[in-house]
Scaffold this motif. Structure first.
Motif, PDB file in Angstrom:
ATOM      1  N   ARG A 163       0.233  -1.377  -1.514  1.00 38.42           N
ATOM      2  CA  ARG A 163       0.825  -0.658  -0.383  1.00 38.42           C
ATOM      3  C   ARG A 163       2.302  -0.367  -0.720  1.00 38.42           C
ATOM      4  O   ARG A 163       3.087  -1.296  -0.901  1.00 38.42           O
ATOM      5  CB  ARG A 163       0.723  -1.525   0.860  1.00 38.42           C
ATOM      6  CG  ARG A 163       0.856  -0.730   2.129  1.00 38.42           C
ATOM      7  CD  ARG A 163       0.519  -1.554   3.324  1.00 38.42           C
ATOM      8  NE  ARG A 163      -0.908  -1.867   3.408  1.00 38.42           N
ATOM      9  CZ  ARG A 163      -1.451  -2.464   4.450  1.00 38.42           C
ATOM     10  NH1 ARG A 163      -0.709  -2.833   5.463  1.00 38.42           N
ATOM     11  NH2 ARG A 163      -2.739  -2.717   4.475  1.00 38.42           N
ATOM     12  N   ILE A 189      -1.046   9.573  -5.333  1.00 39.37           N
ATOM     13  CA  ILE A 189      -2.298   9.540  -4.546  1.00 39.37           C
ATOM     14  C   ILE A 189      -3.463   9.980  -5.443  1.00 39.37           C
ATOM     15  O   ILE A 189      -4.551   9.396  -5.411  1.00 39.37           O
ATOM     16  CB  ILE A 189      -2.178  10.459  -3.295  1.00 39.37           C
ATOM     17  CG1 ILE A 189      -1.253   9.832  -2.253  1.00 39.37           C
ATOM     18  CG2 ILE A 189      -3.540  10.790  -2.706  1.00 39.37           C
ATOM     19  CD1 ILE A 189      -1.848   8.701  -1.440  1.00 39.37           C
ATOM     20  N   GLU A 211      -6.080   5.191  -7.382  1.00 42.48           N
ATOM     21  CA  GLU A 211      -6.940   5.055  -6.189  1.00 42.48           C
ATOM     22  C   GLU A 211      -6.579   3.856  -5.320  1.00 42.48           C
ATOM     23  O   GLU A 211      -6.994   3.760  -4.173  1.00 42.48           O
ATOM     24  CB  GLU A 211      -8.405   4.940  -6.612  1.00 42.48           C
ATOM     25  CG  GLU A 211      -8.975   6.285  -6.991  1.00 42.48           C
ATOM     26  CD  GLU A 211     -10.450   6.211  -7.337  1.00 42.48           C
ATOM     27  OE1 GLU A 211     -11.059   5.147  -7.141  1.00 42.48           O
ATOM     28  OE2 GLU A 211     -10.972   7.242  -7.793  1.00 42.48           O
ATOM     29  N   SER A 212      -5.801   2.920  -5.900  1.00 45.20           N
ATOM     30  CA  SER A 212      -5.444   1.733  -5.127  1.00 45.20           C
ATOM     31  C   SER A 212      -4.145   1.941  -4.337  1.00 45.20           C
ATOM     32  O   SER A 212      -3.752   1.083  -3.554  1.00 45.20           O
ATOM     33  CB  SER A 212      -5.281   0.529  -6.060  1.00 45.20           C
ATOM     34  OG  SER A 212      -4.072   0.660  -6.779  1.00 45.20           O
ATOM     35  N   GLU A 244      -1.712   2.997  -1.527  1.00 47.24           N
ATOM     36  CA  GLU A 244      -1.585   3.438  -0.130  1.00 47.24           C
ATOM     37  C   GLU A 244      -0.109   3.691   0.092  1.00 47.24           C
ATOM     38  O   GLU A 244       0.707   2.795  -0.159  1.00 47.24           O
ATOM     39  CB  GLU A 244      -2.030   2.330   0.821  1.00 47.24           C
ATOM     40  CG  GLU A 244      -3.514   2.166   0.922  1.00 47.24           C
ATOM     41  CD  GLU A 244      -3.857   0.951   1.775  1.00 47.24           C
ATOM     42  OE1 GLU A 244      -3.119   0.649   2.732  1.00 47.24           O
ATOM     43  OE2 GLU A 244      -4.851   0.291   1.441  1.00 47.24           O
ATOM     44  N   ILE A 245       0.238   4.878   0.569  1.00 48.89           N
ATOM     45  CA  ILE A 245       1.661   5.244   0.627  1.00 48.89           C
ATOM     46  C   ILE A 245       2.122   5.529   2.043  1.00 48.89           C
ATOM     47  O   ILE A 245       1.505   6.302   2.783  1.00 48.89           O
ATOM     48  CB  ILE A 245       1.940   6.467  -0.277  1.00 48.89           C
ATOM     49  CG1 ILE A 245       1.656   6.090  -1.745  1.00 48.89           C
ATOM     50  CG2 ILE A 245       3.375   6.963  -0.109  1.00 48.89           C
ATOM     51  CD1 ILE A 245       1.887   7.201  -2.739  1.00 48.89           C
ATOM     52  N   HIS A 262      -4.528  12.791   4.162  1.00 47.23           N
ATOM     53  CA  HIS A 262      -5.207  11.876   3.243  1.00 47.23           C
ATOM     54  C   HIS A 262      -5.264  10.466   3.847  1.00 47.23           C
ATOM     55  O   HIS A 262      -4.277   9.989   4.408  1.00 47.23           O
ATOM     56  CB  HIS A 262      -4.463  11.842   1.902  1.00 47.23           C
ATOM     57  CG  HIS A 262      -5.288  11.276   0.806  1.00 47.23           C
ATOM     58  ND1 HIS A 262      -5.548   9.934   0.699  1.00 47.23           N
ATOM     59  CD2 HIS A 262      -5.947  11.872  -0.218  1.00 47.23           C
ATOM     60  CE1 HIS A 262      -6.322   9.728  -0.347  1.00 47.23           C
ATOM     61  NE2 HIS A 262      -6.581  10.879  -0.924  1.00 47.23           N
ATOM     62  N   PRO A 263      -6.411   9.774   3.747  1.00 48.06           N
ATOM     63  CA  PRO A 263      -6.517   8.446   4.379  1.00 48.06           C
ATOM     64  C   PRO A 263      -5.564   7.399   3.797  1.00 48.06           C
ATOM     65  O   PRO A 263      -5.299   6.382   4.452  1.00 48.06           O
ATOM     66  CB  PRO A 263      -7.986   8.052   4.113  1.00 48.06           C
ATOM     67  CG  PRO A 263      -8.501   9.006   3.086  1.00 48.06           C
ATOM     68  CD  PRO A 263      -7.680  10.252   3.183  1.00 48.06           C
ATOM     69  N   ARG A 264      -5.068   7.615   2.575  1.00 52.89           N
ATOM     70  CA  ARG A 264      -4.149   6.624   1.993  1.00 52.89           C
ATOM     71  C   ARG A 264      -2.686   7.047   2.108  1.00 52.89           C
ATOM     72  O   ARG A 264      -1.829   6.525   1.398  1.00 52.89           O
ATOM     73  CB  ARG A 264      -4.523   6.368   0.525  1.00 52.89           C
ATOM     74  CG  ARG A 264      -5.827   5.582   0.379  1.00 52.89           C
ATOM     75  CD  ARG A 264      -6.119   5.212  -1.076  1.00 52.89           C
ATOM     76  NE  ARG A 264      -6.663   6.331  -1.821  1.00 52.89           N
ATOM     77  CZ  ARG A 264      -6.072   6.935  -2.846  1.00 52.89           C
ATOM     78  NH1 ARG A 264      -4.889   6.520  -3.251  1.00 52.89           N
ATOM     79  NH2 ARG A 264      -6.651   7.935  -3.468  1.00 52.89           N
ATOM     80  N   TYR A 265      -2.396   7.985   3.029  1.00 55.12           N
ATOM     81  CA  TYR A 265      -1.015   8.466   3.176  1.00 55.12           C
ATOM     82  C   TYR A 265      -0.617   8.504   4.645  1.00 55.12           C
ATOM     83  O   TYR A 265      -1.399   8.881   5.506  1.00 55.12           O
ATOM     84  CB  TYR A 265      -0.905   9.884   2.590  1.00 55.12           C
ATOM     85  CG  TYR A 265       0.401  10.557   2.946  1.00 55.12           C
ATOM     86  CD1 TYR A 265       1.589  10.176   2.334  1.00 55.12           C
ATOM     87  CD2 TYR A 265       0.455  11.554   3.931  1.00 55.12           C
ATOM     88  CE1 TYR A 265       2.793  10.764   2.688  1.00 55.12           C
ATOM     89  CE2 TYR A 265       1.653  12.146   4.290  1.00 55.12           C
ATOM     90  CZ  TYR A 265       2.821  11.741   3.656  1.00 55.12           C
ATOM     91  OH  TYR A 265       4.017  12.315   4.007  1.00 55.12           O
ATOM     92  N   ARG A 266       0.640   8.108   4.916  1.00 57.48           N
ATOM     93  CA  ARG A 266       1.154   8.163   6.302  1.00 57.48           C
ATOM     94  C   ARG A 266       2.628   8.529   6.271  1.00 57.48           C
ATOM     95  O   ARG A 266       3.379   8.009   5.417  1.00 57.48           O
ATOM     96  CB  ARG A 266       0.965   6.790   6.950  1.00 57.48           C
ATOM     97  CG  ARG A 266       1.395   6.734   8.412  1.00 57.48           C
ATOM     98  CD  ARG A 266       0.754   5.529   9.108  1.00 57.48           C
ATOM     99  NE  ARG A 266       1.333   4.266   8.658  1.00 57.48           N
ATOM    100  CZ  ARG A 266       2.347   3.637   9.249  1.00 57.48           C
ATOM    101  NH1 ARG A 266       2.904   4.148  10.323  1.00 57.48           N
ATOM    102  NH2 ARG A 266       2.778   2.481   8.790  1.00 57.48           N
ATOM    103  N   SER A 278       3.836  -3.223   8.136  1.00 57.20           N
ATOM    104  CA  SER A 278       3.121  -2.622   6.997  1.00 57.20           C
ATOM    105  C   SER A 278       2.964  -3.545   5.790  1.00 57.20           C
ATOM    106  O   SER A 278       2.140  -3.281   4.923  1.00 57.20           O
ATOM    107  CB  SER A 278       3.827  -1.347   6.546  1.00 57.20           C
ATOM    108  OG  SER A 278       3.895  -0.423   7.595  1.00 57.20           O
TER     109      SER A 278
END
Ligand code: NAD
Ligand code: TYD
Length: 339
Positions: free
Chosen positions: A2, A21, A25-26, A28-29, A50-54, A73
């Motif tokens: 993360r 991203i 694949e691991s 999360e940003i 994207h599910p791994r980006y916020r 977080s």
């Protein structure tokens, strides 16, 4: 893993998020960005859902916001890009430069310390070494001799970051890259300013004799180097990241004109920048030896790709060149006049 990325709506930060991203694949940003004149969420349109980006809008100087974000977080790593990043603006208006680049870096280091972050990569610049006479190049232990408010603020934040390793054992790594270029760069820096002016048949303002030398690094090569450092870099160390492509400004501008099929008559010599560093040059031998990284994009290839991007994205250029940009342009270039 993360990762908190600060300044991820800017030029290099957005390239880092887009490419990381895709490459890891691991990853999360979370992207924390104040959205100053240089921050632009359009740069992240392709990954916004994207599910791994916020995205979180906020200021790195805001201690309470940082505390809440770090608590909720639980970041494994911080990659700190957020900065006022332009020398000419730092000369015209130094206040936000010291506020964000020094006080903001301090607040972020404090948050990382309080929340026991396991990796803190502080993104810095070769400009901290100041102007370097040929044939020398700076290795990581070269003295700091910053010339502008921008480079002084970066040198100060480098020292601050390293002091957090020495004193608190916060696992800090400092990277110092040379001049970046590529898509999505705000058209205040040399290459995007010259490309966008040339494409609009506007004058290309060359500071002084145009023989100042910079080492050009394609932005995706820089981002790949940062990922290597994040994985393999040693805590408490500094890593230079150069493009192995030293060119005088006039040569860069001529290649832009040639590639864009525009005439040399667009060149205009204007009053030089005060305190202008004549030459930057750095060795990336340490990074190469420890990680195997090297720049992969040759200058002509990177430049062609970049010009193509600016051609295809005239809407983006038009939007970022409207409003505030017009005031900046008049302030910086209006006062210069033709020599
Ligand atoms: P940029 O100006 O394009 O982007 C900076 C980003 O930081 C913007 O999105 C802006 O909104 C954000 N930001 C500014 N102040 C903030 C604050 N107080 N809180 C939160 N966000 C804030 O910059 P860039 O060219 O992408 O540079 C990124 C980093 O890389 C900087 O630290 C710069 O010093 C360093 N660097 C840049 C280059 C280069 O050639 N551009 C070379 C070496 C190092
Ligand atoms: P810049 O992109 O601002 O990066 P830096 O000064 O941080 O290296 O400028 C790169 C070089 O180009 C620098 O020598 C200043 C010169 N320059 C011009 O000649 N004209 C311009 O309009 C700009 C923006 C830069």
């Amino acid at each position: 893993m993360r990762v908190l990325v600060t300044g991820g709506a800017g030029f290099i930060g957005s390239a880092f998020i887009r490419t990381t991203i895709a490459a890891d694949e691991s990853a999360e940003i979370v992207n924390l960005d104040k959205l100053t004149y240089a921050g632009n969420l359009e740069n992240l349109a392709e990954i916004e859902n994207h599910p791994r980006y916020r995205f979180v809008q906020g200021d790195i100087c805001d201690a309470a916001l940082l505390d809440g974000l770090f608590a909720s977080s639980r970041f494994d790593a911080v990659v700190h890009f957020a900065a006022e990043s332009h020398v000419d603006r730092s000369i015209l208006s130094p206040d936000p430069v010291f506020e964000t680049n020094l006080r903001g870096a301090f607040r972020l280091l404090e948050a990382a310390r309080m929340h026991n972050v396991a990796r803190f990569v502080h993104i810095s610049t070769d400009e901290v070494y100041g102007s370097i006479d040929p044939p020398h190049e700076a290795s990581e232990n070269y003295p700091l001799r910053a010339s502008s408010p921008y480079s002084a603020s970066k040198a100060g934040s480098d020292l601050l970051a390293l002091s957090y390793f020495t004193t608190y054992r916060l696992p800090v790594i400092v990277t110092r890259a040379s001049n970046n270029y590529g898509p999505y760069q705000f058209p205040e820096k040399l290459i995007p300013l010259m490309i966008s002016n040339a494409l609009e048949d506007r004058r290309l303002p060359v500071y002084g004799d145009g023989m100042q030398v910079r080492d050009w690094l394609y932005v995706d090569d820089h981002c790949r180097a940062i990922r290597e450092v994040l994985k393999k870099g040693r805590e408490g160390e500094i890593y230079n990241i150069g493009g192995n492509c030293s060119l005088p400004n006039l040569e860069v501008i001529r290649r832009i004109l040639e590639a864009a099929h525009k005439p040399e008559s667009l060149l205009e010599t204007v009053k030089d920048r005060p305190g202008h560093d004549r030459r930057y040059a750095l060795s990336s031998a340490k990074l190469m030896a420890e990680t195997g990284w090297k720049p992969l994009t040759g200058f002509d290839e990177g430049l062609a790709r970049t010009i193509d991007w600016y051609r295809q994205n005239s809407g983006w250029v038009k939007r970022v060149k409207s409003g505030e940009y017009q005031n900046y342009y008049a302030l910086n270039y209006g006062a210069r006049g033709t020599v």
